[in-house]
Design a protein around this motif. Structure first.
Motif, PDB file in Angstrom:
ATOM      1  N   LYS A 241       0.431  -1.352  -0.260  1.00 46.14           N
ATOM      2  CA  LYS A 241      -0.394  -0.027  -0.270  1.00 46.14           C
ATOM      3  C   LYS A 241       0.911   1.566  -0.467  1.00 46.14           C
ATOM      4  N   LYS A 242       2.032   0.838   0.522  1.00 43.32           N
ATOM      5  CA  LYS A 242       2.981   2.116   0.078  1.00 43.32           C
ATOM      6  C   LYS A 242       4.291   2.247  -0.678  1.00 43.32           C
ATOM      7  N   PHE A 243       3.997   1.861  -1.842  1.00 45.73           N
ATOM      8  CA  PHE A 243       5.143   0.999  -2.677  1.00 45.73           C
ATOM      9  C   PHE A 243       5.816   1.916  -3.116  1.00 45.73           C
ATOM     10  N   LYS A 244       4.832   3.051  -3.501  1.00 45.14           N
ATOM     11  CA  LYS A 244       6.315   4.415  -3.758  1.00 45.14           C
ATOM     12  C   LYS A 244       7.290   4.850  -2.911  1.00 45.14           C
ATOM     13  N   GLU A 245       6.838   4.553  -1.724  1.00 46.63           N
ATOM     14  CA  GLU A 245       7.508   5.055  -0.728  1.00 46.63           C
ATOM     15  C   GLU A 245       8.704   4.033  -0.773  1.00 46.63           C
ATOM     16  N   GLU A 246       8.376   2.683  -0.373  1.00 42.02           N
ATOM     17  CA  GLU A 246       8.798   1.336  -0.326  1.00 42.02           C
ATOM     18  C   GLU A 246      10.160   1.290  -1.288  1.00 42.02           C
ATOM     19  N   SER A 247       9.334   1.040  -2.226  1.00 42.80           N
ATOM     20  CA  SER A 247      10.546   0.849  -3.744  1.00 42.80           C
ATOM     21  C   SER A 247      11.157   1.549  -3.662  1.00 42.80           C
TER      22      SER A 247
END
Length: 407
Positions: A241-247
């Motif tokens: 759900k926080k893909f952009k931040e974690e990627s």
């Protein structure tokens, strides 16, 4: 006495007919000559023929899995790789029949990052004919030399970069290829070595299935994970759900964890986004893990559902008109995974993080009642990772080989 002259040409069959007078007789001789011809791939039609050739070559091979046409097309034309480097695809014809293909690849970032003068070949497929294989390799060398006359070494097969599929299969022909791995007939090894190519390094793929699963080895990893927790190292699933931040954190680990691996080149932002977008579409949250300490990613592991189980049923890799439905509705039926990415950054290796990441993926695969898991590839001399896999009873069931030769 007859006179026979062979002619050469592009795609055509030449009938050479000569009149020769001897002993007051007219002798008419006819010879059909089939000339092997190399064609640079330039048009959409030629590109489609390039992508489709393996489907015809392996049409009677029960193990072969067709690549998705759209994915191969994008890899060869719109991938961000083309912003900094270049390639040229070639088709080999014998008469009007395609008998081989190859791509010559100039990876500028590879040479800059590694301080090398390498040229690559990839997307190599050919009939069982030594002359045809030699023509393809010679064609790749010629193009590379014309593109950059400082190139001194030919390396491959690599299908674009080592971040993509790479290596020639030399062991494990009885098993179908998993997602993002290559497959070829056994005769390729002899053909390539006949051109003067020598082993550079072997890439190992490891396998587990239900009968080889070892609970004891995973219990040991549980104790190791507890020890890591006391040192502030947490193993968890990536928050999709926080893909952009974690990627963004993910990319930093990826670009540093593999920095000393053979042929590795850090991904550009565009390349990472290109890959991440595709992987997000098929990624399963149970199999995307990170090792974290004080909010910093220090390790990662990604296993992908083996979509090749579905692609095998999609004729010639075409998603339209019905292939897309097979892909969408078949995802829940997949019973295998491939651990295709696992690494730990410098300073945190030899702590057991690699073994715990592998063990957690294997535990999740077991809980999902999957039939098999593959880890690969790993470099043959990457002993810390290979030992971690052996500790949880991985079977080294496939080997792919990277070749090289001076040019």
């Amino acid at each position: 006495m007859g006179i026979i002259v062979k002619d050469i040409g592009h795609f055509n069959i030449f009938d050479a007919i000569f009149n020769h007078f001897a002993d007051n007789r007219l002798i008419i001789l006819a010879q059909k000559t089939y000339m092997k011809t190399i064609v640079e791939v330039k048009s959409k039609k030629e590109l489609a023929a390039f992508i489709d050739f393996p489907h015809d070559l392996y049409k009677n091979d029960p193990v072969y899995v067709p690549e998705l046409f759209i994915a191969q097309r994008d890899l060869l034309t719109t991938h961000p790789f083309h912003k900094h480097s270049s390639l040229q695809c070639f088709l080999l014809y014998d008469g009007d029949k395609i008998t081989g293909r190859v791509a010559a690849i100039l990876n500028n970032r590879h040479n800059e990052f590694n301080g090398t003068k390498d040229g690559f070949f990839g997307f190599f497929d050919v009939i069982n004919d030594a002359e045809s294989a030699q023509i393809l390799i010679d064609t790749a060398v010629k193009w590379l030399k014309e593109k950059d006359n400082t190139i001194t070494n030919l390396v491959g097969p690599v299908n674009l970069t080592t971040n993509d599929s790479a290596g020639l299969l030399i062991k494990g022909f009885e098993y179908p290829p998993l997602i993002l791995t290559t497959y070829n007939a056994p005769y390729y090894e002899g053909l390539l070595e006949n051109t003067g190519l020598k082993k550079q390094v072997d890439l190992i793929s490891w396998r587990w299935n239900k009968t080889s699963y070892d609970d004891r080895s995973v219990r040991i990893s549980d104790k190791l994970e507890e020890r890591l927790n006391t040192r502030g190292v947490i193993i968890r699933k990536m928050n999709m759900k926080k893909f952009k931040e974690e990627s963004a954190k993910f990319k930093l680990v990826y670009n540093s964890a593999w920095d000393k691996n053979m042929g590795f080149v850090p991904l550009t932002d565009d390349e990472f986004e290109f890959i991440a977008k595709d992987l997000k579409m098929i990624a399963d949250p149970d199999f995307v893990l990170v090792a974290e300490k004080e909010g910093k990613f220090i390790g990662l592991a990604v296993a992908l559902p083996d979509v090749n189980q579905i692609q095998k049923k999609i004729p010639r890799g075409r998603l339209l008109p019905t292939g897309i439905f097979k892909l969408l509705f078949g995802m829940k039926k997949i019973k295998g995974i491939r651990i295709f990415m696992l690494g730990v950054i410098e300073g945190y290796r030899h702590m057991g993080i690699e073994a715990v990441l592998y063990a957690n993926i294997i535990k999740n695969y077991k809980a999902r009642d999957f039939e098999y898991a593959e880890a690969g590839w790993t470099l043959e001399h990457n002993h810390p990772v290979n030992n971690a896999i052996k500790a949880i009873k991985g079977d080294p069931y496939k080997i792919h080989r990277i070749y090289e030769k001076a040019i």
